[in-house]
Design a protein around this motif. Sequence first.
Motif, PDB file in Angstrom:
ATOM      1  N   PRO A 138       1.110  -1.393   0.111  1.00  0.00           N
ATOM      2  CA  PRO A 138      -0.037   0.028  -0.300  1.00  0.00           C
ATOM      3  C   PRO A 138       0.840   0.971   0.013  1.00  0.00           C
ATOM      4  CG  PRO A 138       0.242  -0.560   2.289  1.00  0.00           C
ATOM      5  CD  PRO A 138       0.737  -1.945   1.101  1.00  0.00           C
ATOM      6  N   ALA A 139       1.414   1.271  -0.824  1.00  0.00           N
ATOM      7  CA  ALA A 139       2.273   2.566  -1.022  1.00  0.00           C
ATOM      8  C   ALA A 139       2.316   3.872  -1.505  1.00  0.00           C
ATOM      9  CB  ALA A 139       3.242   2.276  -1.730  1.00  0.00           C
ATOM     10  N   GLY A 140       0.924   3.794  -2.830  1.00  0.00           N
ATOM     11  CA  GLY A 140       0.222   4.720  -3.883  1.00  0.00           C
ATOM     12  C   GLY A 140       1.595   5.112  -4.707  1.00  0.00           C
ATOM     13  N   THR A 141       1.069   5.879  -4.965  1.00  0.00           N
ATOM     14  CA  THR A 141       2.326   6.766  -5.290  1.00  0.00           C
ATOM     15  C   THR A 141       3.349   7.728  -4.883  1.00  0.00           C
ATOM     16  OG1 THR A 141       1.213   9.485  -5.223  1.00  0.00           O
ATOM     17  CG2 THR A 141       0.185   7.514  -7.303  1.00  0.00           C
ATOM     18  N   GLU A 189      -5.589  -4.918   3.023  1.00  0.00           N
ATOM     19  CA  GLU A 189      -4.887  -6.992   1.567  1.00  0.00           C
ATOM     20  C   GLU A 189      -3.866  -6.760   2.300  1.00  0.00           C
ATOM     21  OE1 GLU A 189      -7.286  -6.258  -2.771  1.00  0.00           O
ATOM     22  OE2 GLU A 189      -5.682  -4.810  -2.047  1.00  0.00           O
ATOM     23  N   ALA A 190      -2.700  -6.033   2.795  1.00  0.00           N
ATOM     24  CA  ALA A 190      -1.054  -5.979   3.206  1.00  0.00           C
ATOM     25  C   ALA A 190      -1.426  -6.614   4.024  1.00  0.00           C
ATOM     26  CB  ALA A 190      -0.420  -4.481   3.294  1.00  0.00           C
ATOM     27  N   TYR A 191      -2.414  -5.964   5.585  1.00  0.00           N
ATOM     28  CA  TYR A 191      -2.461  -7.231   6.449  1.00  0.00           C
ATOM     29  C   TYR A 191      -2.139  -8.585   6.372  1.00  0.00           C
ATOM     30  CZ  TYR A 191      -0.788  -4.079   9.937  1.00  0.00           C
ATOM     31  OH  TYR A 191      -0.572  -2.505  10.979  1.00  0.00           O
ATOM     32  N   ALA A 192      -3.381  -9.267   5.593  1.00  0.00           N
ATOM     33  CA  ALA A 192      -3.918  -9.971   5.371  1.00  0.00           C
ATOM     34  C   ALA A 192      -3.109 -11.212   4.507  1.00  0.00           C
ATOM     35  CB  ALA A 192      -5.152  -9.839   4.334  1.00  0.00           C
ATOM     36  N   SER A 193      -2.513 -10.532   3.590  1.00  0.00           N
ATOM     37  CA  SER A 193      -1.725 -11.165   2.942  1.00  0.00           C
ATOM     38  C   SER A 193      -0.393 -11.682   3.618  1.00  0.00           C
ATOM     39  CB  SER A 193      -1.042 -10.951   1.783  1.00  0.00           C
ATOM     40  OG  SER A 193      -0.202  -9.291   2.188  1.00  0.00           O
ATOM     41  N   ARG A 194      -0.088 -10.842   4.705  1.00  0.00           N
ATOM     42  CA  ARG A 194       1.219 -10.492   5.532  1.00  0.00           C
ATOM     43  C   ARG A 194       0.834 -11.752   6.481  1.00  0.00           C
ATOM     44  NH1 ARG A 194       1.367  -7.226   1.925  1.00  0.00           N
ATOM     45  NH2 ARG A 194       3.476  -6.632   1.078  1.00  0.00           N
ATOM     46  N   ALA A 195      -0.452 -11.266   6.987  1.00  0.00           N
ATOM     47  CA  ALA A 195      -0.372 -12.379   8.386  1.00  0.00           C
ATOM     48  C   ALA A 195      -0.011 -13.460   8.017  1.00  0.00           C
ATOM     49  CB  ALA A 195      -2.090 -11.795   8.831  1.00  0.00           C
ATOM     50  N   ALA A 196      -1.206 -13.594   6.913  1.00  0.00           N
ATOM     51  CA  ALA A 196      -0.458 -15.391   6.696  1.00  0.00           C
ATOM     52  C   ALA A 196       0.566 -16.157   6.960  1.00  0.00           C
ATOM     53  CB  ALA A 196      -1.354 -15.707   5.140  1.00  0.00           C
ATOM     54  N   SER A 197       1.760 -16.085   6.867  1.00  0.00           N
ATOM     55  CA  SER A 197       3.192 -15.919   6.896  1.00  0.00           C
ATOM     56  C   SER A 197       3.121 -15.955   8.806  1.00  0.00           C
ATOM     57  CB  SER A 197       3.924 -15.004   7.203  1.00  0.00           C
ATOM     58  OG  SER A 197       3.898 -13.621   7.942  1.00  0.00           O
ATOM     59  N   MET A 222       5.600  -7.389  14.344  1.00  0.00           N
ATOM     60  CA  MET A 222       6.551  -8.220  12.752  1.00  0.00           C
ATOM     61  C   MET A 222       5.750  -7.347  10.928  1.00  0.00           C
ATOM     62  SD  MET A 222       9.401 -11.044  11.295  1.00  0.00           S
ATOM     63  CE  MET A 222      10.454 -10.366  12.755  1.00  0.00           C
ATOM     64  N   VAL A 223       4.167  -7.919  11.632  1.00  0.00           N
ATOM     65  CA  VAL A 223       3.703  -7.410  10.358  1.00  0.00           C
ATOM     66  C   VAL A 223       3.526  -6.329  10.601  1.00  0.00           C
ATOM     67  CG1 VAL A 223       1.021  -8.073   9.210  1.00  0.00           C
ATOM     68  CG2 VAL A 223       2.567  -9.583  10.213  1.00  0.00           C
ATOM     69  N   ASP A 224       3.254  -5.617  11.128  1.00  0.00           N
ATOM     70  CA  ASP A 224       2.773  -3.798  10.988  1.00  0.00           C
ATOM     71  C   ASP A 224       4.224  -3.497  10.348  1.00  0.00           C
ATOM     72  OD1 ASP A 224       0.371  -4.362  12.881  1.00  0.00           O
ATOM     73  OD2 ASP A 224       1.201  -4.065  14.711  1.00  0.00           O
ATOM     74  N   GLY A 225       5.515  -4.285  10.850  1.00  0.00           N
ATOM     75  CA  GLY A 225       6.390  -3.376  10.664  1.00  0.00           C
ATOM     76  C   GLY A 225       6.481  -3.644   8.644  1.00  0.00           C
ATOM     77  N   TRP A 226       6.371  -4.277   8.980  1.00  0.00           N
ATOM     78  CA  TRP A 226       6.172  -4.297   6.806  1.00  0.00           C
ATOM     79  C   TRP A 226       5.201  -4.207   6.356  1.00  0.00           C
ATOM     80  CZ3 TRP A 226       5.586 -10.784   8.235  1.00  0.00           C
ATOM     81  CH2 TRP A 226       6.722 -11.139   8.330  1.00  0.00           C
ATOM     82  N   VAL A 227       4.074  -3.620   6.922  1.00  0.00           N
ATOM     83  CA  VAL A 227       2.734  -3.079   6.135  1.00  0.00           C
ATOM     84  C   VAL A 227       3.482  -2.159   6.519  1.00  0.00           C
ATOM     85  CG1 VAL A 227       0.310  -2.405   5.929  1.00  0.00           C
ATOM     86  CG2 VAL A 227       1.514  -4.864   6.924  1.00  0.00           C
ATOM     87  N   SER A 228       3.935  -1.097   7.284  1.00  0.00           N
ATOM     88  CA  SER A 228       4.218   0.258   7.867  1.00  0.00           C
ATOM     89  C   SER A 228       5.696   0.588   6.850  1.00  0.00           C
ATOM     90  CB  SER A 228       4.308   0.891   9.074  1.00  0.00           C
ATOM     91  OG  SER A 228       5.694  -0.095   9.756  1.00  0.00           O
TER      92      SER A 228
END
Length: 293
Positions: free
Chosen positions: A155-158, A221-229, A235-241
Amino acid sequence: MPLYGITGATGRLGGAVAHLLAGAGVQQRLIVRDPARAPDLPGADVRVAGFDDPAALAHAMDGVDVLLLVSAGESADRRTLHHHVVEAAAGAEVERVVYTSFLGAAPDCTFTFGRDHAATESMLEAARLPTTALRNSFYLDVLPQFVTDGALRGPAGTGRVGAVAISDVAAVAAAALLEDEHAGRTYDVTGPTALSLDEVAAEITAVTGRDVRYVEESVEEAYASRAASGAPGWMVDGWVSTYTAIASGELDVVTPTVAELTGRAPLSLRDLLLRDHDGDREAATDPGGAAGA
């Protein structure tokens, strides 16, 4: 001659700094967890200490005049680990510290791991240790590693990021260690231009021939895809942020720090990709190279 203490000397950044200091002919102490992995460098001795061992850290810091504190890897207790290092440095009366912080480090910055860096800067200040804070942008070297199945997803947008090469950070750190004038200063360390992830994907495609695209995700979507790990929430917070920090505009920063402290221009993403791509091709055709190791 001052004694330079180098933490993280078995890692990519700390190891690069240690090699630069060896080339400068100074005395240094490599502070490592695994002495078997410590580089064999002229003018260097090795002491074993993990950030989780205050007694070993105190022994390792004894006699050190200038310390490179390479931040620990992301973990739930990183602030505690850094506190151990700061206490040991203060107890050893280290004269100066160079700390690898993060661009825009603040208690409320979007990149959650950046908040640990803000806390560590505060620890160093409270301990009255003269510090050079190198607030590094994301590493250029890591961006291609975010590609999975031909896509950069997040979710980096532009938003744009002035990512910087690890080798440039190492050169800045070496300069900051060797020159007393940098004590007490904070430097934002970036690459030569700020890129969107669309532009990052295009550069990877152009240089490597791999078809890479940027796929924008929603935060959900980003949280859902990374939480699956199965990774823990922090750590998921860090990845998404990582991506939301880019989207926020906080990392759309370009500074002249690399050129001012090293005397040369920083590497662009294209420079880095060409360097690494050419190196991979040479290794693939050289039986004694990396592909044959």
